[in-house]
Motif scaffolding. Structure first.
Motif, mmCIF file in Angstrom:
data_model
loop_
_atom_site.group_PDB
_atom_site.id
_atom_site.type_symbol
_atom_site.label_atom_id
_atom_site.label_comp_id
_atom_site.label_asym_id
_atom_site.label_seq_id
_atom_site.Cartn_x
_atom_site.Cartn_y
_atom_site.Cartn_z
ATOM 1 N N PRO A 258 0.825 -1.217 0.000
ATOM 2 C CA PRO A 258 0.000 0.000 0.000
ATOM 3 C C PRO A 258 0.855 1.260 0.000
ATOM 4 C CG PRO A 258 0.059 -0.955 2.190
ATOM 5 C CD PRO A 258 0.785 -1.902 1.284
ATOM 6 N N LEU A 259 0.301 2.309 -0.602
ATOM 7 C CA LEU A 259 0.976 3.603 -0.638
ATOM 8 C C LEU A 259 0.329 4.529 0.380
ATOM 9 C CD1 LEU A 259 1.249 4.229 -4.478
ATOM 10 C CD2 LEU A 259 3.092 3.651 -2.919
ATOM 11 N N GLY A 260 1.119 5.206 1.139
ATOM 12 C CA GLY A 260 0.612 6.204 2.076
ATOM 13 C C GLY A 260 0.420 7.545 1.378
ATOM 14 N N ASP A 261 -0.145 8.496 2.096
ATOM 15 C CA ASP A 261 -0.362 9.831 1.532
ATOM 16 C C ASP A 261 0.960 10.478 1.136
ATOM 17 O OD1 ASP A 261 -3.097 9.691 1.805
ATOM 18 O OD2 ASP A 261 -3.113 10.673 3.777
ATOM 19 N N ALA A 262 1.972 10.356 1.994
ATOM 20 C CA ALA A 262 3.280 10.958 1.700
ATOM 21 C C ALA A 262 3.902 10.313 0.463
ATOM 22 C CB ALA A 262 4.202 10.813 2.893
ATOM 23 N N ASP A 263 3.704 9.004 0.296
ATOM 24 C CA ASP A 263 4.228 8.314 -0.896
ATOM 25 C C ASP A 263 3.567 8.854 -2.162
ATOM 26 O OD1 ASP A 263 5.662 6.727 0.875
ATOM 27 O OD2 ASP A 263 4.206 5.083 0.806
ATOM 28 N N ARG A 264 2.242 9.024 -2.119
ATOM 29 C CA ARG A 264 1.521 9.535 -3.292
ATOM 30 C C ARG A 264 1.940 10.964 -3.626
ATOM 31 N NH1 ARG A 264 -2.399 6.452 -0.963
ATOM 32 N NH2 ARG A 264 -3.304 8.173 0.200
ATOM 33 N N ARG A 265 2.137 11.784 -2.583
ATOM 34 C CA ARG A 265 2.574 13.173 -2.827
ATOM 35 C C ARG A 265 3.969 13.191 -3.457
ATOM 36 N NH1 ARG A 265 0.063 14.174 2.185
ATOM 37 N NH2 ARG A 265 2.037 13.942 3.265
ATOM 38 N N ALA A 266 4.854 12.347 -2.962
ATOM 39 C CA ALA A 266 6.216 12.297 -3.503
ATOM 40 C C ALA A 266 6.209 11.832 -4.960
ATOM 41 C CB ALA A 266 7.092 11.393 -2.650
ATOM 42 N N LEU A 267 5.410 10.818 -5.265
ATOM 43 C CA LEU A 267 5.303 10.354 -6.654
ATOM 44 C C LEU A 267 4.742 11.444 -7.556
ATOM 45 C CD1 LEU A 267 3.998 6.712 -6.119
ATOM 46 C CD2 LEU A 267 6.185 7.373 -7.139
ATOM 47 N N LYS A 268 3.768 12.179 -7.055
ATOM 48 C CA LYS A 268 3.171 13.266 -7.836
ATOM 49 C C LYS A 268 4.207 14.366 -8.094
ATOM 50 C CE LYS A 268 -0.810 16.325 -7.909
ATOM 51 N NZ LYS A 268 -2.006 16.792 -7.210
ATOM 52 N N THR A 269 5.028 14.658 -7.097
ATOM 53 C CA THR A 269 6.086 15.666 -7.264
ATOM 54 C C THR A 269 7.040 15.260 -8.375
ATOM 55 O OG1 THR A 269 5.960 16.278 -4.936
ATOM 56 C CG2 THR A 269 7.976 16.876 -6.092
ATOM 57 N N GLY B 30 6.222 13.318 -10.812
ATOM 58 C CA GLY B 30 5.455 13.074 -12.038
ATOM 59 C C GLY B 30 5.353 11.604 -12.392
ATOM 60 N N LEU B 31 5.309 10.733 -11.382
ATOM 61 C CA LEU B 31 5.257 9.291 -11.599
ATOM 62 C C LEU B 31 3.949 8.710 -11.069
ATOM 63 C CD1 LEU B 31 8.905 8.430 -10.494
ATOM 64 C CD2 LEU B 31 8.030 8.499 -12.826
ATOM 65 N N THR B 32 3.625 7.505 -11.510
ATOM 66 C CA THR B 32 2.434 6.798 -11.039
ATOM 67 C C THR B 32 2.836 5.750 -10.008
ATOM 68 O OG1 THR B 32 2.583 5.108 -12.753
ATOM 69 C CG2 THR B 32 1.326 7.111 -13.292
ATOM 70 N N ILE C 62 12.195 5.672 -10.416
ATOM 71 C CA ILE C 62 12.265 6.836 -9.527
ATOM 72 C C ILE C 62 13.639 7.491 -9.626
ATOM 73 C CG2 ILE C 62 12.277 7.521 -7.087
ATOM 74 C CD1 ILE C 62 10.073 5.385 -6.647
ATOM 75 N N ARG C 63 14.712 6.683 -9.619
ATOM 76 C CA ARG C 63 16.069 7.232 -9.750
ATOM 77 C C ARG C 63 16.263 7.952 -11.087
ATOM 78 N NH1 ARG C 63 18.170 1.986 -8.142
ATOM 79 N NH2 ARG C 63 18.207 1.973 -5.884
ATOM 80 N N LYS C 64 15.745 7.344 -12.146
ATOM 81 C CA LYS C 64 15.876 7.939 -13.486
ATOM 82 C C LYS C 64 15.164 9.282 -13.552
ATOM 83 C CE LYS C 64 14.962 7.034 -18.330
ATOM 84 N NZ LYS C 64 14.298 6.183 -19.300
ATOM 85 N N ARG C 65 13.934 9.328 -13.022
ATOM 86 C CA ARG C 65 13.168 10.578 -13.051
ATOM 87 C C ARG C 65 13.815 11.635 -12.155
ATOM 88 N NH1 ARG C 65 10.283 13.813 -16.100
ATOM 89 N NH2 ARG C 65 8.701 14.919 -14.909
ATOM 90 N N TYR C 66 14.366 11.223 -11.031
ATOM 91 C CA TYR C 66 15.052 12.133 -10.114
ATOM 92 C C TYR C 66 16.242 12.779 -10.819
ATOM 93 C CZ TYR C 66 18.297 13.462 -6.389
ATOM 94 O OH TYR C 66 19.181 14.143 -5.587
ATOM 95 N N THR C 67 17.021 11.974 -11.513
ATOM 96 C CA THR C 67 18.186 12.489 -12.235
ATOM 97 C C THR C 67 17.773 13.512 -13.286
ATOM 98 O OG1 THR C 67 19.288 10.359 -11.895
ATOM 99 C CG2 THR C 67 20.234 11.804 -13.551
ATOM 100 N N TYR D 195 12.444 12.399 -3.555
ATOM 101 C CA TYR D 195 13.320 11.247 -3.810
ATOM 102 C C TYR D 195 13.828 10.642 -2.505
ATOM 103 C CZ TYR D 195 17.289 8.481 -5.310
ATOM 104 O OH TYR D 195 18.185 7.445 -5.499
ATOM 105 N N THR D 196 14.224 11.495 -1.567
ATOM 106 C CA THR D 196 14.723 11.025 -0.269
ATOM 107 C C THR D 196 13.636 10.217 0.448
ATOM 108 O OG1 THR D 196 16.131 12.972 -0.130
ATOM 109 C CG2 THR D 196 15.729 11.766 1.918
ATOM 110 N N HIS D 197 12.395 10.712 0.370
ATOM 111 C CA HIS D 197 11.293 9.994 1.017
ATOM 112 C C HIS D 197 11.053 8.640 0.353
ATOM 113 C CE1 HIS D 197 7.433 9.106 2.846
ATOM 114 N NE2 HIS D 197 7.012 8.837 1.620
ATOM 115 N N LEU D 198 10.980 8.631 -0.979
ATOM 116 C CA LEU D 198 10.615 7.403 -1.703
ATOM 117 C C LEU D 198 11.668 6.311 -1.575
ATOM 118 C CD1 LEU D 198 8.960 8.850 -4.911
ATOM 119 C CD2 LEU D 198 7.834 7.681 -3.006
#
Length: 197
Positions: free
Chosen positions: A131-142, A144-146, A154-159, A187-190
């Motif tokens: 399951p994804l928490g609220d903070a996980d969903r916010r970080a993914l949205k930041t 631009g990932l699903t 995540i690493r690729k998008r962060y770079t 990225y640090t959170h995810l």
């Protein structure tokens, strides 16, 4: 003035709410009816019942003769006296993901899909079942990932985003500094989140 307030307080304390203009409804009584008691027509779905006015002596007699269980069978009385009476109604279980299961109204109309979309987002899980928490969903949205993104994506998008927003890459322009901080924080959170471990 103080006497009037004291008198009103005492009248209210003793339950006197009538003005005393009515006579006691008890047959043959000539006292003033200052106390209200339920009449023959009781409260129901159609509205409140009627009231009758009684003097102090007759309202005391009325109250002493009141029986909550009047008209109930022995099984109904036993059911009403149980310590947990009224608590046997079904309640919704708590979700393992911490979110609510959502509404269960069969005839509920949600033309903008606002409520169901909120609950669908709250129940979102990754393909691996985590399951994804609220903070996980916010970080993914930041970023631009699903929810389907893995740690490699995540690493690729962060770079990509660090290169885009870093001042060294865009001529010292610091207007994207807040966006860069948000990307680093996401990225640090995810990378430490249990859903992506």
């Amino acid at each position: 003035m103080a006497d009037g307030n004291t008198q009103r307080r005492q009248d209210r304390f003793h339950g006197r709410i009538g003005s005393g203009e009515q006579m006691c409804a008890h047959p043959g009584c000539m006292e003033r009816g200052e106390f209200r008691a339920p009449g023959a027509a009781r409260s129901s779905f159609d509205g409140p019942g009627d009231w009758r006015w009684l003097c102090l002596e007759h309202v005391r007699a009325f109250n002493s003769g009141y029986n909550f269980f009047d008209g109930m069978s022995s099984d109904e009385i036993e059911q009403a006296q149980r310590p947990f009476a009224g608590w046997e109604r079904e309640t919704r279980a708590f979700s393992a993901a911490g979110g609510s299961a959502g509404p269960r109204w069969g005839d509920f109309v949600d033309p903008l899909d606002a409520i169901s979309a909120r609950f669908a987002e709250a129940r979102q899980v990754r393909p691996d079942g985590r399951p994804l928490g609220d903070a996980d969903r916010r970080a993914l949205k930041t970023l631009g990932l699903t929810a389907e993104a893995d740690l490699k994506a995540i690493r690729k998008r962060y770079t990509e985003l660090v290169r885009r927003y870093h001042p060294d890459r865009n001529g010292g322009d610091r207007t994207h500094e807040k966006a860069l901080q948000d990307v680093i924080s996401a990225y640090t959170h995810l990378k430490a989140a249990p859903a992506f471990a």
